[in-house]
Design a protein around this motif. Structure first.
Motif, short mmCIF file in Angstrom:
data_model
loop_
_atom_site.label_atom_id
_atom_site.label_comp_id
_atom_site.label_asym_id
_atom_site.label_seq_id
_atom_site.Cartn_x
_atom_site.Cartn_y
_atom_site.Cartn_z
N ALA A 138 61.83 55.02 58.54
CA ALA A 138 61.65 53.54 57.10
C ALA A 138 61.31 52.59 57.37
CB ALA A 138 63.05 54.23 56.92
N LEU A 139 61.88 51.82 58.94
CA LEU A 139 61.26 50.92 58.76
C LEU A 139 60.33 50.93 59.50
CD1 LEU A 139 64.43 50.48 61.35
CD2 LEU A 139 63.57 48.95 59.73
N LEU A 140 59.27 51.75 59.86
CA LEU A 140 57.38 51.80 60.29
C LEU A 140 56.82 51.45 58.83
CD1 LEU A 140 57.84 53.76 63.05
CD2 LEU A 140 57.57 51.63 63.39
N GLY A 141 57.79 52.24 58.02
CA GLY A 141 56.45 51.75 57.24
C GLY A 141 55.99 51.27 56.49
N SER A 142 56.36 49.84 56.09
CA SER A 142 55.94 48.98 55.93
C SER A 142 55.56 48.18 56.99
CB SER A 142 57.24 48.24 55.36
OG SER A 142 57.30 48.34 54.22
N GLY A 143 54.43 47.21 56.48
CA GLY A 143 54.20 45.66 57.41
C GLY A 143 54.95 44.63 58.46
N ARG A 144 55.85 45.03 59.57
CA ARG A 144 56.12 43.93 59.82
C ARG A 144 57.04 42.48 59.19
NH1 ARG A 144 52.47 43.68 63.76
NH2 ARG A 144 52.18 41.54 64.31
#
Length: 242
Positions: A138-144
């Motif tokens: 879930a944390l990886l799914g959007s650009g930082r």
């Protein structure tokens, strides 16, 4: 060659200007919350990407608050352990340091990666008691650089995707092995070497999952290769009951 956007200047820089030179990754987490764990996760991705390119790396966690909780949360999320010594890199001939910080953090005169905050709609501790890889995905799914809302819906989407991929990988593992196609390997590396664009890596995996002309053995090797960066334990169910 991995290039990242330096938050000081907005310009791309080489994450490791000396490929074989030791690179220090410094994670600046302000406390044990979803935003702090996102900073640690970005630092971990950077470590993994550099190591896959042959660069020696050491990682350091800084901050004065909730260090024990942050380290325990990092371990749950599959984040590589952080070193304790601040002087190790200098003694080993450190070539560069990259600082991973929240959007309002910063270190003067140092290359740094800015990580946007997370709206912690779901408490941290209970989530990590289940399958922490769901949180990681879930944390990886959007650009930082994009603020992220982590709520029950986002976690359920990640849980569904992770279960589907693990099931597929376990099924593909029963087929004859095939190498990762060079086109696919190139697309993966182009994605993460372009400012550590992990959402683009995930899109490549979605493409591989459904492309009809790829042998299942090649799909398996592709997912195993990408998981060296993603750290989602995608082969967890290999060898289990059919």
């Amino acid at each position: 060659m991995l290039r990242i956007i330096d938050a000081r200047t907005g310009a791309p820089v080489e994450a490791a200007p000396a490929r074989r030179g030791l690179t220090r990754i410094v994670a600046h987490a302000s406390g044990f919350d979803a935003s702090g764990l996102r900073v640690l996760l970005v630092a971990d991705l950077l470590v993994r990407a550099l190591e896959m390119g042959g660069t020696p790396v050491w990682a350091l966690l800084t901050g004065d608050r909730e260090q024990a909780e942050l380290r325990a949360g990092a371990e749950s999320l599959g984040i590589r352990p952080f070193e304790d010594s601040r002087d190790l890199g200098a003694g080993l001939g450190e070539a560069q340091a990259v600082h991973v910080v929240g959007v309002n953090g910063g270190t003067p005169d140092a290359v740094r990666i800015a990580v946007a905050p997370v709206d912690p709609a779901v408490p941290v501790a209970p989530a990590l008691d289940g399958d922490p890889a769901v949180w990681r995905l879930a944390l990886l799914g959007s650009g930082r650089s994009q603020p992220l809302r982590l709520d029950a819906e986002a976690l359920e989407t990640a849980r569904h995707t992770l279960a589907r991929w693990r099931g597929a990988v376990a099924d593909w593992a029963r087929r004859p092995s095939r190498p990762v196609p060079e086109q696919v390997r190139g697309r993966l590396r182009d994605a993460w070497e372009d400012d550590l664009d992990v959402p683009a890596v995930l899109r490549v995996l979605e493409w591989v999952e459904t492309r009809p002309d790829l042998p299942d053995g090649a799909r398996f090797e592709t997912y195993a290769y990408a998981d060296r960066l993603l750290g989602l334990d995608l082969a967890r169910d290999v060898g289990g009951a059919s």
